[in-house]
Scaffold this motif. Structure first.
Motif, mmCIF file in Angstrom:
data_model
loop_
_atom_site.group_PDB
_atom_site.id
_atom_site.type_symbol
_atom_site.label_atom_id
_atom_site.label_comp_id
_atom_site.label_asym_id
_atom_site.label_seq_id
_atom_site.Cartn_x
_atom_site.Cartn_y
_atom_site.Cartn_z
ATOM 1 N N ILE A 87 45.203 97.664 52.359
ATOM 2 C CA ILE A 87 44.274 97.247 53.409
ATOM 3 C C ILE A 87 44.780 97.696 54.777
ATOM 4 C CG2 ILE A 87 43.303 95.237 54.581
ATOM 5 C CD1 ILE A 87 43.202 93.834 51.883
ATOM 6 N N ARG A 88 46.071 97.500 55.038
ATOM 7 C CA ARG A 88 46.629 97.922 56.331
ATOM 8 C C ARG A 88 46.571 99.436 56.487
ATOM 9 N NH1 ARG A 88 50.470 93.794 55.070
ATOM 10 N NH2 ARG A 88 51.872 95.371 54.211
ATOM 11 N N ALA A 89 46.926 100.172 55.430
ATOM 12 C CA ALA A 89 46.901 101.633 55.513
ATOM 13 C C ALA A 89 45.481 102.146 55.704
ATOM 14 C CB ALA A 89 47.518 102.232 54.251
ATOM 15 N N LEU A 90 44.513 101.545 55.020
ATOM 16 C CA LEU A 90 43.123 101.977 55.158
ATOM 17 C C LEU A 90 42.592 101.652 56.545
ATOM 18 C CD1 LEU A 90 40.682 103.241 53.820
ATOM 19 C CD2 LEU A 90 40.083 101.006 52.879
ATOM 20 N N ARG A 91 42.972 100.501 57.095
ATOM 21 C CA ARG A 91 42.533 100.141 58.444
ATOM 22 C C ARG A 91 43.124 101.103 59.479
ATOM 23 N NH1 ARG A 91 44.010 95.231 58.373
ATOM 24 N NH2 ARG A 91 41.988 94.334 57.793
ATOM 25 N N ASP A 92 44.393 101.463 59.321
ATOM 26 C CA ASP A 92 45.018 102.410 60.251
ATOM 27 C C ASP A 92 44.349 103.780 60.164
ATOM 28 O OD1 ASP A 92 46.741 100.423 61.033
ATOM 29 O OD2 ASP A 92 48.397 101.087 59.747
ATOM 30 N N ASN A 93 44.056 104.238 58.940
ATOM 31 C CA ASN A 93 43.393 105.529 58.783
ATOM 32 C C ASN A 93 41.999 105.510 59.394
ATOM 33 O OD1 ASN A 93 44.439 107.934 56.826
ATOM 34 N ND2 ASN A 93 45.544 106.029 56.428
ATOM 35 N N LEU A 94 41.282 104.409 59.225
ATOM 36 C CA LEU A 94 39.939 104.318 59.785
ATOM 37 C C LEU A 94 39.987 104.295 61.310
ATOM 38 C CD1 LEU A 94 36.921 104.060 59.273
ATOM 39 C CD2 LEU A 94 37.216 101.581 59.080
ATOM 40 N N ASN A 95 40.965 103.599 61.885
ATOM 41 C CA ASN A 95 41.107 103.589 63.344
ATOM 42 C C ASN A 95 41.422 104.985 63.872
ATOM 43 O OD1 ASN A 95 40.619 100.836 63.466
ATOM 44 N ND2 ASN A 95 42.791 100.289 63.362
ATOM 45 N N ASN A 96 42.310 105.707 63.186
ATOM 46 C CA ASN A 96 42.624 107.075 63.606
ATOM 47 C C ASN A 96 41.410 107.988 63.472
ATOM 48 O OD1 ASN A 96 45.273 106.315 64.121
ATOM 49 N ND2 ASN A 96 45.978 106.872 62.069
ATOM 50 N N TYR A 97 40.624 107.774 62.421
ATOM 51 C CA TYR A 97 39.408 108.569 62.239
ATOM 52 C C TYR A 97 38.426 108.326 63.385
ATOM 53 C CZ TYR A 97 35.065 110.274 60.144
ATOM 54 O OH TYR A 97 33.884 110.932 59.916
ATOM 55 N N GLU A 98 38.226 107.055 63.743
ATOM 56 C CA GLU A 98 37.261 106.726 64.794
ATOM 57 C C GLU A 98 37.706 107.253 66.150
ATOM 58 O OE1 GLU A 98 36.950 102.525 64.456
ATOM 59 O OE2 GLU A 98 35.446 102.594 62.842
ATOM 60 N N LYS A 99 39.013 107.292 66.400
ATOM 61 C CA LYS A 99 39.495 107.836 67.665
ATOM 62 C C LYS A 99 39.212 109.331 67.775
ATOM 63 C CE LYS A 99 43.260 104.479 68.210
ATOM 64 N NZ LYS A 99 44.738 104.297 68.236
ATOM 65 N N ARG A 100 39.205 110.015 66.656
ATOM 66 C CA ARG A 100 39.027 111.473 66.680
ATOM 67 C C ARG A 100 37.585 111.900 66.456
ATOM 68 N NH1 ARG A 100 42.464 115.845 63.007
ATOM 69 N NH2 ARG A 100 41.555 117.733 63.942
ATOM 70 N N PHE A 101 36.886 111.229 65.523
ATOM 71 C CA PHE A 101 35.550 111.679 65.143
ATOM 72 C C PHE A 101 34.450 110.679 65.489
ATOM 73 C CE2 PHE A 101 38.548 113.459 61.975
ATOM 74 C CZ PHE A 101 38.400 114.803 62.276
ATOM 75 N N GLY A 102 34.806 109.475 65.910
ATOM 76 C CA GLY A 102 33.803 108.457 66.173
ATOM 77 C C GLY A 102 33.552 107.590 64.949
ATOM 78 N N THR A 103 32.671 106.616 65.114
ATOM 79 C CA THR A 103 32.370 105.693 64.024
ATOM 80 C C THR A 103 31.577 106.400 62.938
ATOM 81 O OG1 THR A 103 32.306 103.857 65.597
ATOM 82 C CG2 THR A 103 31.289 103.497 63.436
ATOM 83 N N THR A 250 39.181 93.444 52.078
ATOM 84 C CA THR A 250 39.673 92.352 52.917
ATOM 85 C C THR A 250 39.088 91.018 52.483
ATOM 86 O OG1 THR A 250 39.874 93.900 54.774
ATOM 87 C CG2 THR A 250 39.911 91.556 55.288
ATOM 88 N N HIS A 251 37.783 90.990 52.252
ATOM 89 C CA HIS A 251 37.127 89.745 51.839
ATOM 90 C C HIS A 251 37.656 89.267 50.490
ATOM 91 C CE1 HIS A 251 33.964 86.784 51.145
ATOM 92 N NE2 HIS A 251 33.747 87.353 49.970
ATOM 93 N N SER A 252 37.823 90.184 49.543
ATOM 94 C CA SER A 252 38.284 89.804 48.213
ATOM 95 C C SER A 252 39.719 89.286 48.254
ATOM 96 C CB SER A 252 38.178 91.002 47.268
ATOM 97 O OG SER A 252 38.548 90.645 45.955
ATOM 98 N N PHE A 253 40.578 89.911 49.053
ATOM 99 C CA PHE A 253 41.966 89.460 49.120
ATOM 100 C C PHE A 253 42.072 88.111 49.830
ATOM 101 C CE2 PHE A 253 46.319 89.518 50.911
ATOM 102 C CZ PHE A 253 47.024 89.608 49.719
ATOM 103 N N GLU A 254 41.281 87.906 50.883
ATOM 104 C CA GLU A 254 41.283 86.604 51.551
ATOM 105 C C GLU A 254 40.774 85.513 50.612
ATOM 106 O OE1 GLU A 254 38.923 87.249 54.988
ATOM 107 O OE2 GLU A 254 40.544 88.187 56.153
ATOM 108 N N GLN A 255 39.772 85.835 49.818
ATOM 109 C CA GLN A 255 39.266 84.878 48.839
ATOM 110 C C GLN A 255 40.338 84.542 47.804
ATOM 111 O OE1 GLN A 255 36.107 86.331 46.274
ATOM 112 N NE2 GLN A 255 35.046 84.365 46.377
ATOM 113 N N PHE A 256 41.094 85.546 47.393
ATOM 114 C CA PHE A 256 42.181 85.319 46.435
ATOM 115 C C PHE A 256 43.265 84.426 47.043
ATOM 116 C CE2 PHE A 256 46.369 86.544 44.825
ATOM 117 C CZ PHE A 256 46.214 86.297 43.469
#
Length: 278
Positions: A87-103, A250-256
């Motif tokens: 989850i942390r790695a995917l969130r970091d990759n998504l943030n880096n993607y949005e900084k370069r290419f947008g949402t 994220t939702h599934s892990f928080e539920q767990f």
């Protein structure tokens, strides 16, 4: 007479105790040099995912919803400790993607375009352009949702477990979804999915490597076993599907975590944990 045993010495003068220490030493190796088997190197393309919780693991079922019936193209089994790391790695990759290419956004499907004879270009003497005529409406194909002039927009619905979009039956494309409608159960969901027998056990992984380009994200699920790390599954997903995958994880892990906390509260304290007992 003493019962203590003296460790036997080997020919090189070393004892068995020293050999045991060498056999139990910690071994570390890099995931960057993970071996990629030929059958895994190409990877599979997925348009959505379902996250399942087990007692000691999480199961990720990556789906392909382009064809009918919809099918599971990869099943990955992750231990509990790897899920928050992913989850942390995917969130970091998504943030880096949005900084370069947008949402990343899903493009709005366009209606089918009808080309009339007036749109053609005639070259050469005596090649007059014929008079324009009213375009003929496309003939709908009830099986695939295609039309005579090209692919039409196929209706989509939401799967509550994964938050992903899936193609619905053309007969129910225009059927409104009731607000109080009960979400489908796991049995009902998997009755509509094709899950091959050879994929039932899934591919185990205790590490995940994530990369992205301007259009897609790639997931390498890795086993870090001695003597060398190995990629057990490789999955590609379009960038617009990643935010929903992150939300589902994220939702599934928080539920767990909430479920585990409730179970711990229900367990009575052990006798040794009670105050005053030694």
């Amino acid at each position: 007479m003493s019962d203590d045993l003296t460790p036997a010495e080997n020919n090189d003068g070393s004892s068995d105790e020293n050999n045991q220490e060498r056999h139990t030493q910690e071994i570390r190796h890099s995931q960057v040099s993970a071996r990629v088997p030929e059958g895994v190197s190409r990877g599979v393309f997925s348009t959505g995912a379902v996250v399942l919780q087990g007692g000691h693991e999480f199961i990720l079922d990556f789906l392909l919803r382009i064809s009918t019936p919809q099918q599971v193209v990869a099943r990955v089994v992750l231990p509990l400790g790897v899920v928050p790391q992913m989850i942390r790695a995917l969130r970091d990759n998504l943030n880096n993607y949005e900084k370069r290419f947008g949402t990343p956004t899903i493009p709005t499907p366009l209606p089918p375009q009808v080309t009339s004879s007036a749109d053609s270009i005639n070259v050469g003497p005596g090649m007059e352009t014929p008079a324009s005529k009213e375009p003929t409406p496309p003939v709908s194909d009830a099986v695939s949702g295609a039309s005579a002039s090209g692919m039409g927009a196929v209706g989509e619905t939401m799967t509550p477990e994964s938050g992903e979009e899936q193609q619905s039956n053309p007969a129910t494309v225009n059927k409104p979804v009731e607000a109080g409608q009960k979400p489908p159960s796991a049995e009902e969901l998997y009755d509509e999915l094709k899950l091959p027998d050879e994929m039932l056990s899934g591919d185990y992984a205790n590490a995940v490597r994530i990369g992205h380009s301007a259009t897609e994200f790639s997931f390498d699920f890795i086993t870090t076993f001695f003597p060398r790390s190995c990629v057990s599954a490789r999955v590609h997903m379009a960038a617009p599907n990643i935010p929903r995958l992150l939300d589902s994880l994220t939702h599934s892990f928080e539920q767990f975590q909430r479920k585990v906390a409730q179970q711990q509260k229900r367990q009575p304290p052990q006798q040794g944990d009670q105050p005053g007992n030694l």
